[in-house]
Design a protein around this motif. Structure first.
Motif, PDB file in Angstrom:
ATOM      1  N   GLN A   1       1.271  -1.259  -7.267  1.00 31.54           N
ATOM      2  CA  GLN A   1       0.304  -0.352  -7.872  1.00 31.54           C
ATOM      3  C   GLN A   1       0.843   1.068  -7.800  1.00 31.54           C
ATOM      4  OE1 GLN A   1      -3.389  -0.951  -5.790  1.00 31.54           O
ATOM      5  NE2 GLN A   1      -4.066  -2.533  -7.203  1.00 31.54           N
ATOM      6  N   GLY A   2       0.646   1.811  -8.832  1.00 35.99           N
ATOM      7  CA  GLY A   2       1.148   3.177  -8.854  1.00 35.99           C
ATOM      8  C   GLY A   2       2.529   3.258  -9.495  1.00 35.99           C
ATOM      9  N   GLY A   3       3.110   2.125  -9.889  1.00 33.64           N
ATOM     10  CA  GLY A   3       4.375   2.132 -10.611  1.00 33.64           C
ATOM     11  C   GLY A   3       5.606   2.020  -9.739  1.00 33.64           C
ATOM     12  N   ALA A   4       5.478   1.947  -8.438  1.00 26.38           N
ATOM     13  CA  ALA A   4       6.648   1.840  -7.569  1.00 26.38           C
ATOM     14  C   ALA A   4       7.270   0.452  -7.684  1.00 26.38           C
ATOM     15  CB  ALA A   4       6.267   2.113  -6.122  1.00 26.38           C
TER      16      ALA A   4
ATOM     17  N   ARG B   1       6.751  -4.953  -9.121  1.00 32.16           N
ATOM     18  CA  ARG B   1       6.104  -3.684  -9.401  1.00 32.16           C
ATOM     19  C   ARG B   1       4.804  -3.581  -8.610  1.00 32.16           C
ATOM     20  NH1 ARG B   1       6.018  -1.668 -15.462  1.00 32.16           N
ATOM     21  NH2 ARG B   1       8.234  -1.785 -15.026  1.00 32.16           N
TER      22      ARG B   1
END
Length: 161
Positions: free
Chosen positions: A151-154, A149
């Motif tokens: 940063q930003g949830g991707a 995972r």
């Protein structure tokens, strides 16, 4: 006699070989003879032991032993020199000894278990694949990394080779 041989023109190495002494002995004799006449030189053997030892204070040694006893009974059980040093630093002790000095303190005070760690060389690469050990084949290694995972949830999936 060494100084007379040097003054007669012999090199320091040849004089050392002639008298069966080390080169350092000849060099020390020559240094003593330079500072005074031969009659005033103190030719007595002098100890090469240090005039002053640089041991840590007894209070520091006691602190090292106390911290080791606490760490040994602690939940982690890590009571090595690095752990002791980190704990002493965490307690704000000034002039914390190096890990090697801590090891010497532990050895001198007899708190080590007496077992030396045996370090063996690692096995050759690919020892578990006979053809690879015999260098008949090459090894290609691939691995898939999933569920990474960012940063930003991707999410990221990667193939490594």
């Amino acid at each position: 006699m060494i100084v007379e041989a040097l003054r007669a023109g012999g090199s320091q190495r040849s004089v050392a070989a002639r008298f069966g002494v080390g080169l350092g002995t000849v060099q020390r004799a020559a240094a003593r003879a330079v500072t005074a006449d031969l009659g005033g030189v103190d030719w007595a053997d002098r100890s090469t032991a240090p005039h002053r030892t640089r041991r840590v204070t007894p209070l520091t040694e006691e602190a090292v032993l106390a911290v080791r006893a606490e760490l040994a009974t602690g939940i982690l059980g890590d009571c090595g020199a690095l752990a002791i040093r980190d704990e002493l630093r965490g307690r704000g002790l000034v002039d914390v000894p190096s890990p090697r000095t801590i090891g010497r303190i532990l050895e001198r005070r007899g708190v080590l278990d007496g077992r030396r760690r045996v370090r063996r060389p690692p096995p050759p690469r690919g020892w578990y694949i006979p053809a690879l050990t015999a260098r008949e084949v090459d090894l290609d290694s691939f691995d898939i990394v999933t569920g990474l995972r960012l940063q930003g949830g991707a999410h990221l999936e990667a193939l490594t080779g």
